[in-house]
Design an enzyme around this catalytic site. Structure first.
Site, PDB file in Angstrom:
ATOM      1  N   LEU B  21       0.843  -1.079   0.048  1.00  0.00           N
ATOM      2  CA  LEU B  21       0.060   0.086   0.083  1.00  0.00           C
ATOM      3  C   LEU B  21       0.991   1.214   0.003  1.00  0.00           C
ATOM      4  O   LEU B  21       1.912   0.954   0.227  1.00  0.00           O
ATOM      5  CB  LEU B  21      -0.931   0.000   1.195  1.00  0.00           C
ATOM      6  N   ARG B  24       4.099   2.815   2.788  1.00  0.00           N
ATOM      7  CA  ARG B  24       4.728   1.570   3.373  1.00  0.00           C
ATOM      8  C   ARG B  24       6.473   1.661   3.266  1.00  0.00           C
ATOM      9  O   ARG B  24       6.989   0.516   3.511  1.00  0.00           O
ATOM     10  CB  ARG B  24       4.003   0.180   3.012  1.00  0.00           C
ATOM     11  N   GLY B  25       6.830   2.639   2.985  1.00  0.00           N
ATOM     12  CA  GLY B  25       8.257   2.890   2.837  1.00  0.00           C
ATOM     13  C   GLY B  25       8.867   2.302   1.518  1.00  0.00           C
ATOM     14  O   GLY B  25      10.031   1.978   1.409  1.00  0.00           O
ATOM     15  N   LYS B  26       7.930   1.768   0.442  1.00  0.00           N
ATOM     16  CA  LYS B  26       8.415   1.107  -0.653  1.00  0.00           C
ATOM     17  C   LYS B  26       9.578   1.859  -1.279  1.00  0.00           C
ATOM     18  O   LYS B  26      10.637   1.352  -1.494  1.00  0.00           O
ATOM     19  CB  LYS B  26       7.312   0.813  -1.622  1.00  0.00           C
ATOM     20  N   TYR B 175      -6.738   1.606  -2.290  1.00  0.00           N
ATOM     21  CA  TYR B 175      -5.753   0.708  -2.791  1.00  0.00           C
ATOM     22  C   TYR B 175      -6.163  -0.573  -1.705  1.00  0.00           C
ATOM     23  O   TYR B 175      -6.294  -1.850  -2.108  1.00  0.00           O
ATOM     24  CB  TYR B 175      -4.435   1.011  -2.506  1.00  0.00           C
ATOM     25  N   ARG B 233      38.810  11.935   9.411  1.00  0.00           N
ATOM     26  CA  ARG B 233      40.017  11.349   9.029  1.00  0.00           C
ATOM     27  C   ARG B 233      40.862  11.562  10.297  1.00  0.00           C
ATOM     28  O   ARG B 233      40.616  12.221  11.190  1.00  0.00           O
ATOM     29  CB  ARG B 233      40.739  12.224   8.060  1.00  0.00           C
ATOM     30  N   HIS B 234      42.032  10.871  10.428  1.00  0.00           N
ATOM     31  CA  HIS B 234      42.861  10.804  11.445  1.00  0.00           C
ATOM     32  C   HIS B 234      43.412  12.401  11.550  1.00  0.00           C
ATOM     33  O   HIS B 234      43.652  13.049  10.342  1.00  0.00           O
ATOM     34  CB  HIS B 234      44.225   9.836  11.505  1.00  0.00           C
ATOM     35  N   ASN B 240      52.202  12.616   6.528  1.00  0.00           N
ATOM     36  CA  ASN B 240      51.496  14.059   5.776  1.00  0.00           C
ATOM     37  C   ASN B 240      52.376  14.994   5.660  1.00  0.00           C
ATOM     38  O   ASN B 240      52.522  15.682   4.623  1.00  0.00           O
ATOM     39  CB  ASN B 240      50.257  14.393   6.629  1.00  0.00           C
ATOM     40  N   ARG B 288      47.825   6.313  13.602  1.00  0.00           N
ATOM     41  CA  ARG B 288      47.312   7.484  13.617  1.00  0.00           C
ATOM     42  C   ARG B 288      45.702   7.835  13.861  1.00  0.00           C
ATOM     43  O   ARG B 288      45.344   8.625  14.398  1.00  0.00           O
ATOM     44  CB  ARG B 288      47.854   8.126  12.127  1.00  0.00           C
ATOM     45  N   GLU B 309      43.813   2.174   5.613  1.00  0.00           N
ATOM     46  CA  GLU B 309      44.277   2.976   4.381  1.00  0.00           C
ATOM     47  C   GLU B 309      44.371   2.070   3.173  1.00  0.00           C
ATOM     48  O   GLU B 309      44.905   0.879   3.352  1.00  0.00           O
ATOM     49  CB  GLU B 309      45.166   4.037   4.840  1.00  0.00           C
ATOM     50  N   TYR B 349      40.609   1.324  -5.408  1.00  0.00           N
ATOM     51  CA  TYR B 349      39.376   1.757  -4.754  1.00  0.00           C
ATOM     52  C   TYR B 349      38.175   0.889  -4.682  1.00  0.00           C
ATOM     53  O   TYR B 349      37.631   0.555  -3.807  1.00  0.00           O
ATOM     54  CB  TYR B 349      38.720   3.093  -5.301  1.00  0.00           C
ATOM     55  N   HIS B 374      40.779   6.805   7.010  1.00  0.00           N
ATOM     56  CA  HIS B 374      41.663   7.576   6.177  1.00  0.00           C
ATOM     57  C   HIS B 374      41.142   7.913   5.036  1.00  0.00           C
ATOM     58  O   HIS B 374      39.831   7.839   4.688  1.00  0.00           O
ATOM     59  CB  HIS B 374      43.047   6.286   5.830  1.00  0.00           C
TER      60      HIS B 374
END
Lengths: 457, 457
Positions: B21, B24-26, B175, B233-234, B240, B288, B309, B349, B374
């Site tokens: 219905l 309902r978060g469909k 419905y 991030r640290h 660095n 770190r 990382e 990645y 990281h």
């Protein structure tokens, strides 16, 4: 700070309460869950009420036939009640004294009264009860399970097959009379998984903790089709010749010979009737495993990062002797606890298990898979199927140039090792030395490798 | 050989057919699935029938109120039928022409007739239909969803709140009259997931492919409690300062300053009324991040290997200039496709996304989590919540010394960035150069970072 894997997020203890008639695969599921969780370092144990009952009643002969299981048999009821109580008592003791995390009460637990009692005891002890019912009306499945009883149930070891069949069928009938299945309305406050005909239909109710959801996901992925899994290390590499670890070297001349012979070894392992079985080949992303797979005639070859060798970090490319010289403390620390030791900037065996978990889940779903990977990764996969304790798995010998075939069965896994008879260096390092073993060409099996359950053919 | 993640094992295409219905978060579930799968590189798209209907009917004013949805309104029925047909047609075209893998038909699909029709079209096109019903009888949940309609449904954007509420309630009633819920007996041949009151009770039927089981597992783990996620991030590290990547360096002096200031930033982000909110802190296994977490007053701190990382392999410890000099081809290849590029002996990645998947699943289950990790890992987590395309995510600027707060909402995620005002080097490398950006001390937000959905406060 201790390192957490996804399995250690909560401080939850779970009692999995199996529910179902005899011959519905409850013990099989229970044992698989224990093996899976133990492999993930989650302390788990199965408490099988049948074992307790046999200890109590079998010496008196009281449980010699199915009438013992009649609800009208007062002596039988008394023994069975005593067995359940002992199992529950032992389980609660194990949670308390040994910091158990997942205990499984493997019994029929077919009545709501019984389940309420277990529920109450769990709540008193701050343990989450998770009911796991295996419900089945698939005649063929039940028939197969009943036929297996002769080989799997300790109750019929010395009995005639025909007696076993008819007696066991009678026993099931006694349970049927009082069986109350888990119901979405009546039992709406319980956490439960109801498997209908293995996992063709699954009902989940109030699955809340992460640990519960892992158990659910694992159980959902189990299938019962017969299949085999083949494991092989890559052929001997150029780094193996120089004793260096890690890297991304090519195969040595002898390694290429192994690659060429591998298709023949696979056919040999399949047996004359199954020469056309179609395998799927999984390799790591490293050259030596892909080169090893290159002559296999199977079309489906996948390469997985998760199958890459243990990352030796700063020690990558070094020999054990160099590591011993340059990092003597690390070298000793690794020998002292090889499972937990993490190379500087690299990985431990425990880290490998975490990244292999999705591979194991996928292996449970698949049928015939041949995995070509690396020593440490292969040890971890082997440890899962053979239930090898973590402290032993990093020390298992998995020689080069040997194809291993695993055939998972209901209560154990059959292992065959097919040797290529092509010499290779040994890459096995004994504890406390930086020396590698003698060349064994995959022709010897070390005694420490003959572990419980490893029924090497 | 292409590298496979667990998501690419099969050659299966799935059409997720939402059922339920209105309110309902469909749509919420549908969009989360698309975001999750896209993040895992599984090509997914949602086809919302409401959008098609609005295109067709709204210009004519036909769908101005709930009577449009009456089964007796012939014009309404005609428009709605046309909308469904267009959505299905577009989806099938997308599967075929654009190699779609998971298409979601976001509509009520409340009648068995409608579902049979979708089923038939799927089968004709060799697409696996997976029905996903959200069933709900929890009055409070429904009330909340109906209240949200004013802010979430494009049907009521310019309408008065009270009208929206009563009209939408009327629409739901239309419905309800024709609603046929998925049923374990009648629909026993369908693959389906039925969520009852979010996921307090779940019924699964014939979940067979791996892709289906991933969707099931993800949906099972969703909750709807409001919560926030903090990312940082640290603090600036000694590496660095020297421009080196990887390693396991300590914090710099300024990095320690950030660590000391972090508790204050968190309190600031919580607002005056929520100062006692209890957070759980997740770090990587590297020094770190753990040093950065050391002044936080929260008791629960977990360190995860999966948050380490990106492994730069052979380039670990080098500066970008050194990499450009020593591995010029690799340097260029990484700039050309930073998402896919895997460092020699290290990671890409894409590899990080694979190892982060269990972390994301756990994040979906948890409430208030602060993650200290990281640059590359944070980009991947951020990309998941903010729906950032893969080709862009490795180029996002996530400066040092900045706390990011994410508040997931039904259709977007709110972002706030709280800057520490402690200078730090920039670790942002522009494409095509080995030079790092100017120091920005977490005080500037790059324009490319203002991505769609990033409603930086």
């Amino acid at each position: 700070m201790p390192v957490y894997s996804i399995s250690h997020v909560e401080n939850v203890r779970v009692c999995v309460v199996m529910v179902g008639l005899p011959a519905r695969g409850k013990s099989l599921i229970a044992q698989k869950i224990v093996r899976y969780l133990s492999w993930l370092s989650i302390k788990s144990k199965c408490f099988n009420v049948g074992t307790y009952r046999r200890k109590l009643a079998s010496p008196t002969g009281a449980d010699a036939d199915a009438t013992f299981f009649s609800p009208q048999n007062k002596e039988g009821v008394k023994y069975r009640e005593e067995a359940v109580q002992s199992a529950i008592k032992d389980m609660m003791g194990w949670f308390l004294d040994e910091n158990g995390v997942v205990g499984i009460l493997d019994a029929t637990n077919t009545t709501r009264d019984r389940r309420d009692q277990v529920l109450r005891i769990c709540r008193e002890n701050y343990i989450e009860p998770l009911f796991l019912e295996s419900w089945c009306d698939d005649g063929e499945l039940i028939r197969q399970n009943i036929l297996d009883v002769k080989t799997t149930s300790p109750d019929y070891i010395d009995k005639d097959s025909e007696f076993a069949l008819s007696d066991f069928t009678k026993r099931i009938e006694y349970y049927k009379d009082i069986y109350q299945t888990l119901d979405a309305s009546v039992d709406k406050n319980l956490s439960f998984i109801k498997l209908i005909n293995v996992s063709s239909h699954v009902i989940l109710n109030r699955i809340e903790s992460y640990l519960e959801s892992r158990i659910v996901y694992y159980v959902m992925n189990l299938h019962i089709k017969p299949r085999s899994i083949w494991l092989s290390r890559h052929g001997e590499s150029e780094y193996n010749l120089t004793g260096q670890i890690g890297g991304d070297a090519n195969l040595s001349e002898r390694g290429w010979k192994y690659a060429k012979k591998l298709p023949e070894l696979v056919l040999k392992s399949l047996g004359p009737e199954n020469q056309h079985t179609n395998l799927t080949v999984w390799t790591s992303t490293l050259q030596r495993t892909q080169q090893t797979s290159s002559f296999l005639p199977y079309k489906k070859k996948l390469s997985w990062k998760a199958l890459d060798e243990l990352d030796a970090g700063d020690c990558d490319g070094m020999t054990y002797e160099e590591i011993e010289q340059q990092f003597p403390e690390d070298f000793k620390a690794r020998d002292d606890n090889k499972y937990e030791y993490r190379y500087r900037g690299g990985e431990s065996y425990r880290d490998i298990v975490i990244r292999l978990e999705p591979i194991i889940m996928e292996l449970e779903r698949q049928e015939n898979i041949l995995i070509i990977t690396h020593q440490a990764v292969l040890r971890c996969i082997y440890a899962y199927f053979m239930n090898v304790p973590q402290e032993e798995s990093p020390w298992m010998s998995i020689p080069l140039h040997t194809l291993i075939k695993l055939e998972p069965r209901a209560y154990s896994t059959l292992v065959s090792r097919i040797k290529a008879d092509i010499p290779a260096v040994s890459t096995y390092k004994e504890k406390g030395t930086s020396q590698l073993g003698e060349s064994d060409g995959g022709n010897s099996v070390r005694s420490r490798d003959l572990l419980k359950g490893d029924q090497t053919k």
